[in-house]
Scaffold this motif. Structure first.
Motif, mmCIF file in Angstrom:
data_model
loop_
_atom_site.group_PDB
_atom_site.id
_atom_site.type_symbol
_atom_site.label_atom_id
_atom_site.label_comp_id
_atom_site.label_asym_id
_atom_site.label_seq_id
_atom_site.Cartn_x
_atom_site.Cartn_y
_atom_site.Cartn_z
ATOM 1 N N SER A 51 0.579 -1.251 0.392
ATOM 2 C CA SER A 51 0.158 -0.218 0.126
ATOM 3 C C SER A 51 1.084 1.022 0.049
ATOM 4 O O SER A 51 0.839 2.165 -1.091
ATOM 5 N N ILE A 52 1.467 1.034 0.850
ATOM 6 C CA ILE A 52 2.834 2.353 0.286
ATOM 7 C C ILE A 52 3.636 2.354 -0.377
ATOM 8 O O ILE A 52 3.690 3.642 -1.125
ATOM 9 N N GLU A 53 4.273 1.634 -1.017
ATOM 10 C CA GLU A 53 4.613 1.778 -2.753
ATOM 11 C C GLU A 53 3.304 2.296 -3.402
ATOM 12 O O GLU A 53 3.856 2.946 -4.528
ATOM 13 N N HIS A 54 2.537 1.544 -3.672
ATOM 14 C CA HIS A 54 1.299 2.173 -4.301
ATOM 15 C C HIS A 54 0.774 3.880 -4.104
ATOM 16 O O HIS A 54 0.883 4.589 -4.998
ATOM 17 N N GLN A 101 8.340 15.563 7.979
ATOM 18 C CA GLN A 101 8.257 16.012 9.020
ATOM 19 C C GLN A 101 6.534 16.343 9.282
ATOM 20 O O GLN A 101 6.240 15.894 10.502
ATOM 21 N N ARG A 102 5.392 16.439 7.921
ATOM 22 C CA ARG A 102 4.451 16.167 8.740
ATOM 23 C C ARG A 102 4.238 15.020 8.734
ATOM 24 O O ARG A 102 3.474 14.481 9.888
ATOM 25 N N PHE A 103 5.082 13.467 7.769
ATOM 26 C CA PHE A 103 4.916 12.457 8.628
ATOM 27 C C PHE A 103 5.106 12.077 10.340
ATOM 28 O O PHE A 103 4.168 11.699 11.200
ATOM 29 N N ALA A 155 -2.337 8.776 7.375
ATOM 30 C CA ALA A 155 -1.393 9.691 7.414
ATOM 31 C C ALA A 155 -0.675 9.919 5.646
ATOM 32 O O ALA A 155 -0.553 11.379 5.195
ATOM 33 N N LEU A 156 -0.623 8.788 5.513
ATOM 34 C CA LEU A 156 0.606 8.786 3.792
ATOM 35 C C LEU A 156 -0.568 9.171 2.913
ATOM 36 O O LEU A 156 -0.145 9.939 1.556
ATOM 37 N N GLN A 158 -2.891 11.106 3.195
ATOM 38 C CA GLN A 158 -2.548 12.908 2.528
ATOM 39 C C GLN A 158 -1.416 13.683 2.727
ATOM 40 O O GLN A 158 -1.421 14.502 2.044
ATOM 41 N N ILE A 159 -0.160 12.802 3.121
ATOM 42 C CA ILE A 159 0.522 13.678 3.311
ATOM 43 C C ILE A 159 0.886 13.316 1.629
ATOM 44 O O ILE A 159 1.521 14.574 0.808
ATOM 45 N N LEU A 160 1.143 12.307 0.537
ATOM 46 C CA LEU A 160 1.108 12.233 -0.675
ATOM 47 C C LEU A 160 -0.009 13.077 -1.509
ATOM 48 O O LEU A 160 0.328 12.335 -3.013
ATOM 49 N N ALA A 161 -0.842 12.975 -1.404
ATOM 50 C CA ALA A 161 -2.508 13.966 -2.038
ATOM 51 C C ALA A 161 -1.780 14.339 -3.443
ATOM 52 O O ALA A 161 -0.369 15.524 -2.480
#
Length: 161
Positions: A51-54, A101-103, A155-156, A158-161
């Motif tokens: 999921s993180i890779e995706h 930092q956001r993470f 969180a990921l 939202q951060i990567l959106a």
């Protein structure tokens, strides 16, 4: 809040179904439950990694450069394994100090989410290297860890959106 990205939602729904089925199958058999917990631990860690890779690949795709997209995709496939807190934070930092930092503001290194992820990763690695001679987790343990990890994916997203 729950994951929103369709691929991540589907992967998480698969884990939810398996956890529910396993609890039913092992309701009167602790050994079966322990073995299913071991199997599901491996599935959860793989789902988190995938999921993180995706999510990262989706973010890179928005740049619109096929060569960069291919490179990042191959790099992730080759090198992104056992995604603990430091690995995730480090990956984000390679893209942007702001992402990292956001993470770190959302997910604490000592928080329940990071500890739950570490717990499942440690158990998965123990199974891989020591086998099933010392099954330590119950289905309830694995279910609890899994639900504590979900905020990392949120969180990921939202951060990567």
């Amino acid at each position: 809040m729950t994951p929103q990205e369709p691929y991540v939602v589907e992967r998480c729904a698969e884990i939810e179904r398996i956890l529910k089925d396993a609890a039913s199958w092992a309701s009167n058999n602790d050994m079966l439950g322990a073995n299913l917990a071991a199997y599901i631990t491996v599935l959860i860690v793989g789902t988190i990694e995938d999921s993180i890779e995706h999510l990262v690949k989706q973010r890179v795709a928005r740049v619109g450069d096929t060569e960069i997209e291919n490179y990042i995709g191959e790099m992730l496939d080759d090198r992104f394994r056992n995604p603990d807190y430091s690995t995730i934070s480090g990956l984000l930092g390679k893209f942007s100090k702001g992402y990292k930092q956001r993470f770190q503001e959302r997910i604490s290194y000592q928080g329940v989410e990071a500890r739950a992820l570490e717990g499942l990763l440690g158990y998965k690695n123990s199974l891989a290297h020591l086998g099933t001679c010392n099954l330590q987790m119950t289905l309830s343990d694995v279910d609890g860890y899994y639900h504590q990890i979900i905020p990392i994916l949120e969180a990921l997203e939202q951060i990567l959106a």
